[in-house]
Design a protein around this motif. Structure first.
Motif, PDB file in Angstrom:
ATOM      1  N   ALA A   1     -13.635   7.489  -5.012  1.00 27.42           N
ATOM      2  CA  ALA A   1     -13.969   7.835  -3.624  1.00 27.42           C
ATOM      3  C   ALA A   1     -15.467   7.665  -3.370  1.00 27.42           C
ATOM      4  O   ALA A   1     -15.875   7.179  -2.312  1.00 27.42           O
ATOM      5  CB  ALA A   1     -13.535   9.269  -3.318  1.00 27.42           C
TER       6      ALA A   1
ATOM      7  N   SER B   1      -9.339   5.369   8.265  1.00 28.56           N
ATOM      8  CA  SER B   1     -10.237   5.209   7.113  1.00 28.56           C
ATOM      9  C   SER B   1      -9.692   4.204   6.119  1.00 28.56           C
ATOM     10  O   SER B   1     -10.422   3.341   5.614  1.00 28.56           O
ATOM     11  CB  SER B   1     -10.451   6.556   6.413  1.00 28.56           C
ATOM     12  OG  SER B   1     -11.154   7.438   7.251  1.00 28.56           O
TER      13      SER B   1
ATOM     14  N   GLU C   1     -21.756   7.003   3.981  1.00 26.73           N
ATOM     15  CA  GLU C   1     -21.365   8.124   4.827  1.00 26.73           C
ATOM     16  C   GLU C   1     -20.455   9.056   4.019  1.00 26.73           C
ATOM     17  O   GLU C   1     -19.448   8.633   3.472  1.00 26.73           O
ATOM     18  CB  GLU C   1     -20.616   7.587   6.050  1.00 26.73           C
ATOM     19  CG  GLU C   1     -20.191   8.625   7.032  1.00 26.73           C
ATOM     20  CD  GLU C   1     -19.410   7.994   8.179  1.00 26.73           C
ATOM     21  OE1 GLU C   1     -18.547   8.672   8.718  1.00 26.73           O
ATOM     22  OE2 GLU C   1     -19.669   6.816   8.511  1.00 26.73           O
ATOM     23  N   ASN C   2     -20.819  10.305   3.908  1.00 22.34           N
ATOM     24  CA  ASN C   2     -20.057  11.314   3.147  1.00 22.34           C
ATOM     25  C   ASN C   2     -19.946  11.002   1.658  1.00 22.34           C
ATOM     26  O   ASN C   2     -19.017  11.464   1.001  1.00 22.34           O
ATOM     27  CB  ASN C   2     -18.653  11.505   3.735  1.00 22.34           C
ATOM     28  CG  ASN C   2     -18.689  11.964   5.171  1.00 22.34           C
ATOM     29  OD1 ASN C   2     -19.508  12.797   5.538  1.00 22.34           O
ATOM     30  ND2 ASN C   2     -17.825  11.409   5.988  1.00 22.34           N
ATOM     31  N   ALA C   3     -20.863  10.253   1.118  1.00 24.27           N
ATOM     32  CA  ALA C   3     -20.796   9.879  -0.300  1.00 24.27           C
ATOM     33  C   ALA C   3     -21.004  11.069  -1.228  1.00 24.27           C
ATOM     34  O   ALA C   3     -20.520  11.063  -2.362  1.00 24.27           O
ATOM     35  CB  ALA C   3     -21.816   8.783  -0.615  1.00 24.27           C
TER      36      ALA C   3
ATOM     37  N   THR D   1     -16.205   3.991  -3.090  1.00 29.97           N
ATOM     38  CA  THR D   1     -15.694   3.518  -1.804  1.00 29.97           C
ATOM     39  C   THR D   1     -16.596   3.953  -0.660  1.00 29.97           C
ATOM     40  O   THR D   1     -16.887   3.163   0.245  1.00 29.97           O
ATOM     41  CB  THR D   1     -14.254   4.044  -1.569  1.00 29.97           C
ATOM     42  OG1 THR D   1     -13.432   3.580  -2.635  1.00 29.97           O
ATOM     43  CG2 THR D   1     -13.696   3.567  -0.247  1.00 29.97           C
ATOM     44  N   GLN D   2     -17.063   5.194  -0.711  1.00 32.56           N
ATOM     45  CA  GLN D   2     -17.965   5.680   0.333  1.00 32.56           C
ATOM     46  C   GLN D   2     -19.250   4.847   0.372  1.00 32.56           C
ATOM     47  O   GLN D   2     -19.765   4.554   1.453  1.00 32.56           O
ATOM     48  CB  GLN D   2     -18.307   7.163   0.116  1.00 32.56           C
ATOM     49  CG  GLN D   2     -17.172   8.112   0.375  1.00 32.56           C
ATOM     50  CD  GLN D   2     -16.772   8.177   1.835  1.00 32.56           C
ATOM     51  OE1 GLN D   2     -17.553   7.938   2.739  1.00 32.56           O
ATOM     52  NE2 GLN D   2     -15.507   8.491   2.067  1.00 32.56           N
TER      53      GLN D   2
ATOM     54  N   PHE E   1     -18.125   2.468   3.417  1.00 30.31           N
ATOM     55  CA  PHE E   1     -18.568   3.325   4.520  1.00 30.31           C
ATOM     56  C   PHE E   1     -20.082   3.515   4.551  1.00 30.31           C
ATOM     57  O   PHE E   1     -20.575   4.456   5.168  1.00 30.31           O
ATOM     58  CB  PHE E   1     -17.863   4.686   4.443  1.00 30.31           C
ATOM     59  CG  PHE E   1     -16.374   4.579   4.577  1.00 30.31           C
ATOM     60  CD1 PHE E   1     -15.784   4.422   5.814  1.00 30.31           C
ATOM     61  CD2 PHE E   1     -15.557   4.618   3.463  1.00 30.31           C
ATOM     62  CE1 PHE E   1     -14.415   4.315   5.952  1.00 30.31           C
ATOM     63  CE2 PHE E   1     -14.174   4.508   3.581  1.00 30.31           C
ATOM     64  CZ  PHE E   1     -13.600   4.360   4.825  1.00 30.31           C
TER      65      PHE E   1
END
Length: 147
Positions: free
Chosen positions: A101, A56, A112-114, A104-105, A109
């Motif tokens: 975080a 990750s 995803e998983n935000a 960053t999500q 990403f």
């Protein structure tokens, strides 16, 4: 205003801000649960360099140093959540980490998983607000140590 009346007024103000026993116990349990979460399944893999965490952080592009730094911050925050005088400051700092975080999500990403960091931020904000009276105690302690 006399010193006695000022002290009585300060005591009344402080007492009015304190949560009831039931709310205090609920927040304390929440602090313990979040501390366990941040220490074990969140900081743990980062600090031991587990392949999933390393992968990750490689995607983020800042290398292993960021993984270890975030893991150390999460572990420090988890421990501080359990120390009454540090609990509000720790919850505030961990909320900031969760905002990072979340961003960053979203950006690295693709969302995803935000929601996970936002879900964690809600109880952290509640802890920070409920335990905010400890900020005054912490500040007074720091000032006494500096003097």
């Amino acid at each position: 205003m006399t010193t006695a009346s000022r002290t009585a007024a300060d005591t009344t103000t402080t007492t009015a801000r304190r949560p009831g026993r039931r709310a205090d116990v609920t927040v304390r349990v929440l602090q313990i649960v979040l501390a366990l979460f941040f220490a074990v399944p969140s900081a743990g893999p980062k600090l031991v360099g587990h392949w999933s965490a390393a992968e990750s952080f490689d995607r983020i592009g800042w290398g292993d140093w960021l993984m270890y730094t975030v893991g150390a911050l999460e572990l420090a925050g988890a421990i501080a959540l359990l120390v009454p005088i540090l609990s509000s400051a720790a919850a505030t700092a961990l909320t900031g980490l969760m905002i990072g975080a979340f961003v960053t999500q979203l950006t690295v990403f693709d969302g995803e998983n935000a929601l996970t960091p936002l879900i964690l931020a809600v109880p952290l904000v509640a802890i920070a607000l409920t335990r905010r009276r400890h900020n005054e105690e912490l500040l007074a302690l720091v000032r006494r140590r500096r003097a």
